[in-house]
Design a protein around this motif. Structure first.
Motif, PDB file in Angstrom:
ATOM      1  N   VAL A  95      23.175 -23.309 -40.924  1.00 23.50           N
ATOM      2  CA  VAL A  95      21.394 -23.613 -41.290  1.00 23.50           C
ATOM      3  C   VAL A  95      21.406 -24.706 -43.052  1.00 23.50           C
ATOM      4  CG1 VAL A  95      20.037 -22.364 -42.427  1.00 23.50           C
ATOM      5  CG2 VAL A  95      21.081 -21.580 -40.598  1.00 23.50           C
ATOM      6  N   ALA A  96      22.308 -24.642 -43.693  1.00 28.42           N
ATOM      7  CA  ALA A  96      22.463 -25.492 -44.355  1.00 28.42           C
ATOM      8  C   ALA A  96      22.780 -26.820 -44.326  1.00 28.42           C
ATOM      9  CB  ALA A  96      23.376 -24.969 -45.590  1.00 28.42           C
ATOM     10  N   THR A  97      23.175 -27.337 -43.150  1.00 27.11           N
ATOM     11  CA  THR A  97      23.843 -28.650 -42.689  1.00 27.11           C
ATOM     12  C   THR A  97      22.935 -29.377 -41.633  1.00 27.11           C
ATOM     13  OG1 THR A  97      25.543 -27.741 -41.812  1.00 27.11           O
ATOM     14  CG2 THR A  97      26.017 -27.938 -43.714  1.00 27.11           C
ATOM     15  N   ASP A  98      22.358 -28.443 -40.749  1.00 20.75           N
ATOM     16  CA  ASP A  98      22.308 -28.837 -38.665  1.00 20.75           C
ATOM     17  C   ASP A  98      20.204 -29.797 -39.377  1.00 20.75           C
ATOM     18  OD1 ASP A  98      20.033 -28.546 -37.319  1.00 20.75           O
ATOM     19  OD2 ASP A  98      21.847 -28.213 -35.924  1.00 20.75           O
ATOM     20  N   ARG A 117      17.024 -27.636 -41.203  1.00 25.28           N
ATOM     21  CA  ARG A 117      16.876 -27.359 -42.403  1.00 25.28           C
ATOM     22  C   ARG A 117      16.093 -27.826 -42.331  1.00 25.28           C
ATOM     23  NH1 ARG A 117      20.870 -30.354 -43.928  1.00 25.28           N
ATOM     24  NH2 ARG A 117      20.069 -32.935 -43.974  1.00 25.28           N
ATOM     25  N   VAL A 125      12.883 -25.908 -42.439  1.00 27.12           N
ATOM     26  CA  VAL A 125      12.448 -24.859 -43.209  1.00 27.12           C
ATOM     27  C   VAL A 125      11.588 -25.533 -44.511  1.00 27.12           C
ATOM     28  CG1 VAL A 125      13.346 -23.645 -45.819  1.00 27.12           C
ATOM     29  CG2 VAL A 125      14.286 -23.717 -43.366  1.00 27.12           C
TER      30      VAL A 125
END
Length: 305
Positions: A70-73, A77, A80
């Motif tokens: 979730v943080a790197t894709d 990202r 969001v």
């Protein structure tokens, strides 16, 4: 102290305990429903976010890998980021519009104001699916917006609004502005009616004009209503799904993709339930954090005695 010759006695400890137990009996049904349909599913979602699971076969433990994705894709990202952009259109603009219309309607009360209130509130009673379908037609190549632009000599501005990479997110955001402005206006109008009229009289005696009167008297008295409006509209922006799904489906490309839409797509189309759960948990934490900040800022200031 005594009243009528009788001494008022405080309830005994046993009586207070019985009172608390009776109170819990009233709370337990609602608490049971809340735990069953809100808390337990949330905990289960957090548990699923730690697995790689397609919803059918046996899941594989991956720990926090889904959260790393979730943080790197870029697509996850970016969804969001899109949701945060929509906060401007779903929250900030409706609140400002609601304040302006409240200032006009509350100060100048004339016949026909009820009709204006009904028109502003109408989007709240229309299903969001119907709203999305209507605005998809309005934004179409031969829709009312492009036809109007062509009719007033601004045909160069006409475009496929929902298919334009630069304007699609703005177009979707303006739909949210239209939907939520009436809700904010009704909240603020209800708050204005509880303001003490003597405050307005004092402001006018001090020479305050309409703008100064609204800023100095009305706005401080609407602190609670502002907190409610910001909370509701911000949650609508961050957890939005209906309008985006009906109007653009997340396109063009991923320009209007939001977390709610990607959670649905990952879980039910791509078979990535664990990743969808992780994105849902991140979205929930973001919403709780934003709502907490809003409510902290909305608290009345405590003055030292």
């Amino acid at each position: 102290m005594s009243r009528g010759g009788r001494t008022a006695r405080r309830p005994s400890g046993a009586r207070r305990v019985r009172g608390r137990r009776r109170g819990w009996l009233f709370v337990l049904p609602a608490l049971a429903v809340y735990l069953t349909f809100a808390v337990l599913p949330a905990l289960h979602t957090a548990y699923l976010s730690l697995f790689e699971w397609d919803g059918v076969t046996l899941g594989r433990w991956v720990g926090l890998d889904n959260y790393r994705r979730v943080a790197t894709d870029p697509a996850l990202r970016g969804s969001v980021v899109n949701a945060l952009v929509l906060v401007v259109f779903f929250s900030f603009l409706p609140v400002v519009t609601g304040l302006v219309t409240t200032a006009l309607l509350a100060r100048h009360r004339r016949r026909g104001m009820a009709v204006w209130r009904l028109l502003f509130m109408l989007p709240q009673v229309v299903p969001l699916v119907a709203v999305g379908v209507t605005w998809r037609w309005l934004y179409g190549d031969d829709g009312l917006i492009n036809e109007t632009l062509g009719g007033i000599g601004l045909g160069g501005w006409a475009r496929a609004w929902l298919g334009d990479f630069d304007w699609a997110l703005v177009a979707v955001g303006l739909v949210g502005t239209w939907v939520l402005s009436g809700l904010c206006m009704m909240l603020f109008l209800s708050g204005v009616h509880k303001v003490d009229p003597q405050l307005y009289e004092a402001a006018r005696l001090d020479g305050a004009g309409p703008v100064r009167e609204f800023v100095s008297v009305t706005l401080p008295q609407l602190r609670g209503e502002l907190a409610v409006a910001l909370t509701v509209t911000t949650v609508a922006a961050l957890a939005g799904f209906d309008i985006v799904y009906v109007t653009t489906g997340g396109g063009p490309g991923e320009e209007t993709a939001v977390p709610g839409l990607l959670v649905y797509r990952l879980a039910f189309s791509d078979g990535k339930v664990g990743l969808a759960s992780a994105l849902g948990v991140v979205l929930s934490v973001l919403i709780l954090a934003v709502v907490y900040v809003i409510n902290r800022l909305a608290r009345p200031e405590r003055t030292e005695a």
